[in-house]
Design an enzyme around this catalytic site. Structure first.
Site, PDB file in Angstrom:
ATOM      1  N   GLY A   9       0.834  -1.188   0.000  1.00 24.83           N
ATOM      2  CA  GLY A   9       0.000   0.000   0.000  1.00 24.83           C
ATOM      3  C   GLY A   9       0.872   1.243   0.000  1.00 24.83           C
ATOM      4  N   GLY A  38      -2.349  -0.431   3.120  1.00 20.64           N
ATOM      5  CA  GLY A  38      -2.350   0.129   4.472  1.00 20.64           C
ATOM      6  C   GLY A  38      -2.883   1.540   4.590  1.00 20.64           C
ATOM      7  N   ASP A 157       2.036  -9.105   3.355  1.00 17.42           N
ATOM      8  CA  ASP A 157       3.313  -9.811   3.192  1.00 17.42           C
ATOM      9  C   ASP A 157       3.139 -11.287   3.536  1.00 17.42           C
ATOM     10  OD1 ASP A 157       4.909  -7.532   2.484  1.00 17.42           O
ATOM     11  OD2 ASP A 157       4.777  -6.904   4.572  1.00 17.42           O
TER      12      ASP A 157
HETATM   13  N1  LIG Z   1      15.127  -0.762   8.775  1.00 16.41           N
HETATM   14  C1  LIG Z   1      14.162  -0.344   7.944  1.00 16.41           C
HETATM   15  N2  LIG Z   1      14.424  -0.252   6.623  1.00 16.41           N
HETATM   16  C2  LIG Z   1      13.483   0.178   5.753  1.00 16.41           C
HETATM   17  N3  LIG Z   1      12.213   0.537   6.109  1.00 16.41           N
HETATM   18  C3  LIG Z   1      11.878   0.451   7.423  1.00 16.41           C
HETATM   19  C4  LIG Z   1      12.836   0.003   8.394  1.00 16.41           C
HETATM   20  N4  LIG Z   1      12.223   0.016   9.606  1.00 16.41           N
HETATM   21  C5  LIG Z   1      10.972   0.437   9.410  1.00 16.41           C
HETATM   22  N5  LIG Z   1      10.735   0.712   8.101  1.00 16.41           N
HETATM   23  C6  LIG Z   1       9.461   1.209   7.566  1.00 16.41           C
HETATM   24  O1  LIG Z   1       8.748   0.152   6.958  1.00 16.41           O
HETATM   25  C7  LIG Z   1       7.926   0.725   5.937  1.00 16.41           C
HETATM   26  C8  LIG Z   1       7.444  -0.350   4.958  1.00 16.41           C
HETATM   27  O2  LIG Z   1       6.490  -1.214   5.571  1.00 16.41           O
HETATM   28  P1  LIG Z   1       4.922  -0.923   5.438  1.00 16.41           P
HETATM   29  O3  LIG Z   1       4.218  -2.072   6.094  1.00 16.41           O
HETATM   30  O4  LIG Z   1       4.613   0.453   5.910  1.00 16.41           O
HETATM   31  O5  LIG Z   1       4.690  -0.888   3.866  1.00 16.41           O
HETATM   32  P2  LIG Z   1       4.208  -2.023   2.852  1.00 16.41           P
HETATM   33  O6  LIG Z   1       4.294  -3.383   3.496  1.00 16.41           O
HETATM   34  O7  LIG Z   1       4.984  -1.816   1.608  1.00 16.41           O
HETATM   35  O8  LIG Z   1       2.688  -1.631   2.588  1.00 16.41           O
HETATM   36  P3  LIG Z   1       1.364  -2.412   3.134  1.00 16.41           P
HETATM   37  O9  LIG Z   1       1.620  -2.749   4.590  1.00 16.41           O
HETATM   38  O10 LIG Z   1       0.270  -1.449   2.900  1.00 16.41           O
HETATM   39  O11 LIG Z   1       1.232  -3.636   2.288  1.00 16.41           O
HETATM   40  C9  LIG Z   1       8.806   1.762   5.310  1.00 16.41           C
HETATM   41  O12 LIG Z   1       8.042   2.778   4.691  1.00 16.41           O
HETATM   42  C10 LIG Z   1       9.605   2.299   6.514  1.00 16.41           C
HETATM   43  O13 LIG Z   1       9.027   3.467   7.016  1.00 16.41           O
HETATM   44 MG   LIG Z   2       3.240  -3.818   5.403  1.00 14.60          MG
END
Ligand SMILES: Nc1ncnc2c1ncn2[C@@H]1O[C@H](COP(=O)(O)OP(=O)(O)OP(=O)(O)O)[C@@H](O)[C@H]1O
Ligand SMILES: [Mg+2]
Length: 252
Positions: A9, A38, A157
């Site tokens: 998302g 999300g 995921d």
């Molecule tokens: N060590 C890290 N490296 C990279 N990103 C990190 C780290 N720790 C936390 N994050 C966060 O994790 C986020 C990605 O996970 P998030 O669950 O928000 O997104 P997604 O899984 O791509 O989307 P969705 O959950 O909607 O499917 C990044 O935007 C960042 O802010």
């Molecule tokens: Mg996520």
């Protein structure tokens, strides 16, 4: 070659543009897409006055939250991805974990998370049928529940790794809004179990990324190639490779 791509998302909001969808549509071989959503879910929960709560990187789903999540993910977001893929030249059919008995879930931790599930069974038949008919399945992670007739909200995921295992994918690309796993601003080229545990201990790996790496390790153990990154993964950027354990240095 079968690739499962999970589009977050976060990425859909930030960079899910036509160019990136063309790169997705142009991937060689068979393609299965799983999506999150999300931020879109949070927006609708806020509009409906349902509290937006998280516990250790997972969304808490209570009250009208389940209905809203199913409507947003399996309805709006799912069809937007289908439409974007179609426009990019890759015919797609949108389904959720509830269709064709694809994903069945049980409560993960009802007290803390409410109606959030963990996947307990996968039936890849509907994916195989769509691929055989020339369509790329686009999958919302909302999954079938038990006898109660209500689905469960499953982290996208987690849904993606079960889909990847169920269809025996060759590779899984987890696309987010960051170039990969970052530590002190640096992109890590490879993360194994030991590195992931250390990053979590140092509170470098947080929220959704911590969940993502834990899930990615699960599927890496089964020999699937897994990478985390942004849309540049679709055009060959390496992102962060997740491996069960780093290969020992070669002996000479
Ligand atoms: N060590 C890290 N490296 C990279 N990103 C990190 C780290 N720790 C936390 N994050 C966060 O994790 C986020 C990605 O996970 P998030 O669950 O928000 O997104 P997604 O899984 O791509 O989307 P969705 O959950 O909607 O499917 C990044 O935007 C960042 O802010
Ligand atoms: Mg996520």
């Amino acid at each position: 070659m079968l690739t499962v791509v999970k589009i977050g998302g976060a990425w859909l909001e930030a960079g899910g543009d036509a160019t990136a969808f063309r790169a997705l549509a142009d991937l060689p071989g068979e393609l299965v897409v799983v999506h999150g959503g999300g931020k879109e879910i949070s927006r609708w929960l806020e509009r409906a006055g349902v509290p937006v709560e998280w516990f250790e990187g997972l969304r808490v789903t209570r009250g009208d939250g389940l209905q809203l999540t199913a409507m947003v993910l399996s309805g709006w977001v799912n069809k937007r991805v289908v439409e974007a893929m179609d426009r990019a030249g890759r015919p797609a059919v949108g389904i959720s974990g509830e269709d064709g008995r694809l994903l069945r879930a049980e409560p993960l931790d009802q007290d803390r998370l409410g109606e959030v599930g963990r996947v307990v069974a996968v039936d890849p038949g509907v994916i195989r049928a769509l691929l055989a008919a020339g369509y790329s399945p686009v999958i919302s992670p909302v999954s079938a529940g038990g006898d109660g007739g209500r689905p469960f909200n499953v982290n996208a995921d987690e849904a993606a790794i079960h889909v990847a295992r169920g269809v025996e994918a060759n590779r899984l690309l987890l696309i987010s809004d960051v170039p990969g796993v970052l530590a002190e601003g640096e992109l890590l080229s490879e993360v194994d179990e030991a590195i992931a545990a250390e990053l979590a201990r140092r509170a470098v790996l947080l929220g959704g990324m911590r969940v993502k790496v834990e899930q990615a390790l699960e599927v890496a153990r089964t020999g699937v190639e897994v990478r985390i990154g942004d849309a540049s993964l679709l055009t060959g950027a390496p992102g962060t490779r997740i491996v069960a354990s780093s290969s020992p240095p070669a002996r000479h």
